[in-house]
Design a protein around this motif. Sequence first.
Motif, PDB file in Angstrom:
ATOM      1  N   SER A 123       0.831  -1.196   0.000  1.00 20.95           N
ATOM      2  CA  SER A 123       0.000   0.000   0.000  1.00 20.95           C
ATOM      3  C   SER A 123       0.870   1.252   0.000  1.00 20.95           C
ATOM      4  N   GLY A 124       0.479   2.216  -0.811  1.00 15.59           N
ATOM      5  CA  GLY A 124       1.167   3.497  -0.854  1.00 15.59           C
ATOM      6  C   GLY A 124       2.467   3.510  -1.633  1.00 15.59           C
ATOM      7  N   ALA A 125       2.865   2.385  -2.202  1.00 17.90           N
ATOM      8  CA  ALA A 125       4.117   2.331  -2.956  1.00 17.90           C
ATOM      9  C   ALA A 125       4.027   3.191  -4.207  1.00 17.90           C
ATOM     10  N   VAL A 126       5.168   3.737  -4.609  1.00 17.16           N
ATOM     11  CA  VAL A 126       5.285   4.455  -5.872  1.00 17.16           C
ATOM     12  C   VAL A 126       6.299   3.676  -6.706  1.00 17.16           C
ATOM     13  N   VAL A 127       5.788   2.983  -7.722  1.00 16.29           N
ATOM     14  CA  VAL A 127       6.623   2.085  -8.518  1.00 16.29           C
ATOM     15  C   VAL A 127       7.121   2.851  -9.737  1.00 16.29           C
ATOM     16  N   THR A 128       8.432   3.102  -9.760  1.00 19.58           N
ATOM     17  CA  THR A 128       9.042   3.906 -10.812  1.00 19.58           C
ATOM     18  C   THR A 128       9.916   3.096 -11.761  1.00 19.58           C
ATOM     19  N   LYS A 129      10.143   1.814 -11.425  1.00 15.99           N
ATOM     20  CA  LYS A 129      10.960   0.953 -12.288  1.00 15.99           C
ATOM     21  C   LYS A 129      10.379  -0.451 -12.282  1.00 15.99           C
ATOM     22  N   SER A 130      10.863  -1.282 -13.165  1.00 13.54           N
ATOM     23  CA  SER A 130      10.350  -2.643 -13.328  1.00 13.54           C
ATOM     24  C   SER A 130      10.965  -3.598 -12.308  1.00 13.54           C
ATOM     25  N   PHE A 131      10.199  -4.667 -11.995  1.00 11.36           N
ATOM     26  CA  PHE A 131      10.647  -5.706 -11.075  1.00 11.36           C
ATOM     27  C   PHE A 131      10.277  -7.063 -11.653  1.00 11.36           C
ATOM     28  N   GLY A 132      11.080  -8.080 -11.333  1.00 14.52           N
ATOM     29  CA  GLY A 132      10.831  -9.439 -11.801  1.00 14.52           C
ATOM     30  C   GLY A 132       9.792 -10.159 -10.955  1.00 14.52           C
ATOM     31  N   ASP A 133       9.764 -11.479 -11.093  1.00 11.63           N
ATOM     32  CA  ASP A 133       8.783 -12.333 -10.432  1.00 11.63           C
ATOM     33  C   ASP A 133       9.041 -12.458  -8.926  1.00 11.63           C
ATOM     34  N   ASN A 134       7.954 -12.811  -8.201  1.00 12.47           N
ATOM     35  CA  ASN A 134       8.024 -13.307  -6.823  1.00 12.47           C
ATOM     36  C   ASN A 134       8.672 -12.359  -5.822  1.00 12.47           C
ATOM     37  N   VAL A 135       8.251 -11.101  -5.853  1.00 13.42           N
ATOM     38  CA  VAL A 135       8.777 -10.145  -4.885  1.00 13.42           C
ATOM     39  C   VAL A 135       7.645  -9.323  -4.291  1.00 13.42           C
ATOM     40  N   VAL A 136       7.876  -8.861  -3.062  1.00 16.23           N
ATOM     41  CA  VAL A 136       7.041  -7.846  -2.439  1.00 16.23           C
ATOM     42  C   VAL A 136       7.825  -6.552  -2.555  1.00 16.23           C
ATOM     43  N   ILE A 137       7.175  -5.519  -3.117  1.00 12.59           N
ATOM     44  CA  ILE A 137       7.853  -4.239  -3.269  1.00 12.59           C
ATOM     45  C   ILE A 137       7.056  -3.171  -2.524  1.00 12.59           C
ATOM     46  N   GLY A 138       7.761  -2.165  -2.021  1.00 10.79           N
ATOM     47  CA  GLY A 138       7.086  -1.086  -1.317  1.00 10.79           C
ATOM     48  C   GLY A 138       7.998   0.097  -1.158  1.00 10.79           C
ATOM     49  N   GLY A 139       7.421   1.206  -0.740  1.00  9.82           N
ATOM     50  CA  GLY A 139       8.173   2.427  -0.503  1.00  9.82           C
ATOM     51  C   GLY A 139       8.060   3.407  -1.652  1.00  9.82           C
ATOM     52  N   ASN A 140       8.773   4.524  -1.501  1.00  9.21           N
ATOM     53  CA  ASN A 140       8.795   5.577  -2.512  1.00  9.21           C
ATOM     54  C   ASN A 140      10.218   6.089  -2.655  1.00  9.21           C
ATOM     55  N   PRO A 141      10.896   5.701  -3.743  1.00 15.31           N
ATOM     56  CA  PRO A 141      10.437   4.791  -4.791  1.00 15.31           C
ATOM     57  C   PRO A 141      10.447   3.345  -4.294  1.00 15.31           C
ATOM     58  N   ALA A 142       9.608   2.526  -4.941  1.00 17.93           N
ATOM     59  CA  ALA A 142       9.474   1.125  -4.525  1.00 17.93           C
ATOM     60  C   ALA A 142      10.798   0.384  -4.672  1.00 17.93           C
ATOM     61  N   ARG A 143      11.040  -0.503  -3.715  1.00 12.63           N
ATOM     62  CA  ARG A 143      12.208  -1.390  -3.753  1.00 12.63           C
ATOM     63  C   ARG A 143      11.771  -2.745  -3.237  1.00 12.63           C
ATOM     64  N   VAL A 144      12.588  -3.756  -3.458  1.00  8.31           N
ATOM     65  CA  VAL A 144      12.245  -5.105  -3.002  1.00  8.31           C
ATOM     66  C   VAL A 144      12.326  -5.130  -1.477  1.00  8.31           C
ATOM     67  N   MET A 145      11.229  -5.555  -0.880  1.00  4.63           N
ATOM     68  CA  MET A 145      11.156  -5.697   0.580  1.00  4.63           C
ATOM     69  C   MET A 145      11.296  -7.163   1.002  1.00  4.63           C
ATOM     70  N   LYS A 146      10.885  -8.055   0.090  1.00  5.40           N
ATOM     71  CA  LYS A 146      10.911  -9.472   0.427  1.00  5.40           C
ATOM     72  C   LYS A 146      10.843 -10.267  -0.873  1.00  5.40           C
ATOM     73  N   VAL A 147      11.521 -11.406  -0.886  1.00  4.30           N
ATOM     74  CA  VAL A 147      11.388 -12.359  -1.985  1.00  4.30           C
ATOM     75  C   VAL A 147      10.346 -13.391  -1.560  1.00  4.30           C
ATOM     76  N   ILE A 148       9.441 -13.699  -2.464  1.00  6.93           N
ATOM     77  CA  ILE A 148       8.375 -14.669  -2.188  1.00  6.93           C
ATOM     78  C   ILE A 148       8.838 -16.041  -2.653  1.00  6.93           C
ATOM     79  N   GLU A 149       8.774 -17.017  -1.760  1.00  9.77           N
ATOM     80  CA  GLU A 149       9.092 -18.403  -2.101  1.00  9.77           C
ATOM     81  C   GLU A 149       7.770 -19.086  -2.449  1.00  9.77           C
ATOM     82  N   PRO A 150       7.457 -19.270  -3.731  1.00 11.12           N
ATOM     83  CA  PRO A 150       6.150 -19.882  -4.094  1.00 11.12           C
ATOM     84  C   PRO A 150       5.973 -21.241  -3.423  1.00 11.12           C
ATOM     85  N   GLY A 151       4.776 -21.462  -2.903  1.00 12.43           N
ATOM     86  CA  GLY A 151       4.440 -22.736  -2.285  1.00 12.43           C
ATOM     87  C   GLY A 151       4.846 -22.876  -0.840  1.00 12.43           C
ATOM     88  N   SER A 152       5.496 -21.842  -0.289  1.00 11.11           N
ATOM     89  CA  SER A 152       5.929 -21.980   1.114  1.00 11.11           C
ATOM     90  C   SER A 152       5.022 -21.247   2.048  1.00 11.11           C
TER      91      SER A 152
END
Length: 187
Positions: free
Chosen positions: A158-187
């Motif tokens: 919530s409230g993130a400002v996404v100014t650049k592209s990101f790949g799969d399986n990540v939680v992004i947030g902040g201003n500008p948005a950055r990776v906050m967490k990598v998501i491990e699918p299925g875990s």
Amino acid sequence: MSEKQKMMSGELYNPLNKSLVEARHACRLLLKELNNTCQTQPKARADILKKLFGQTGKRLYIESDFRCDYGFNIKVGENFFANFNCVILDAAQVTIGRDCMLAPQVGIYTATHPLDPQQRARGAEFARPVTLGDNCWVGGMAVINPGVTLGNNVVVASGAVVTKSFGDNVVIGGNPARVMKVIEPGS
């Protein structure tokens, strides 16, 4: 080249061109119909969205109020949901994968303006496409800026400002948005 062709190809264009103004007007009429159709009529609302958007899956639902510029530049996959007061400025292509959710007040913007003040004063605009992969969830009041591509399974805080592209399986947030967490699918 027409102003619409310039807009679609990412070149500077004149948004006050008669055909673009007419296209936005036609979009506003469909948006008025959508936003005035009761939420207890999901099929009628979906039918309006299928007329408005360039491409949809069978299942989609958007809460009112919803706003966009043209509609025809928006493509959503199967099982799309957008909550209250979302805005998609679709001067360029907006492609949203399957099983995606937008929380309230999300903004997806393709339209932008030149940095040069003289060009800006003349009213010139340009646009960059935005793409969201499958299974994306965009939190409330987040903003996705022109030219951004998000991979599959991305969560935007919530409230993130996404100014650049990101790949799969990540939680992004902040201003500008950055990776906050990598998501491990299925875990």
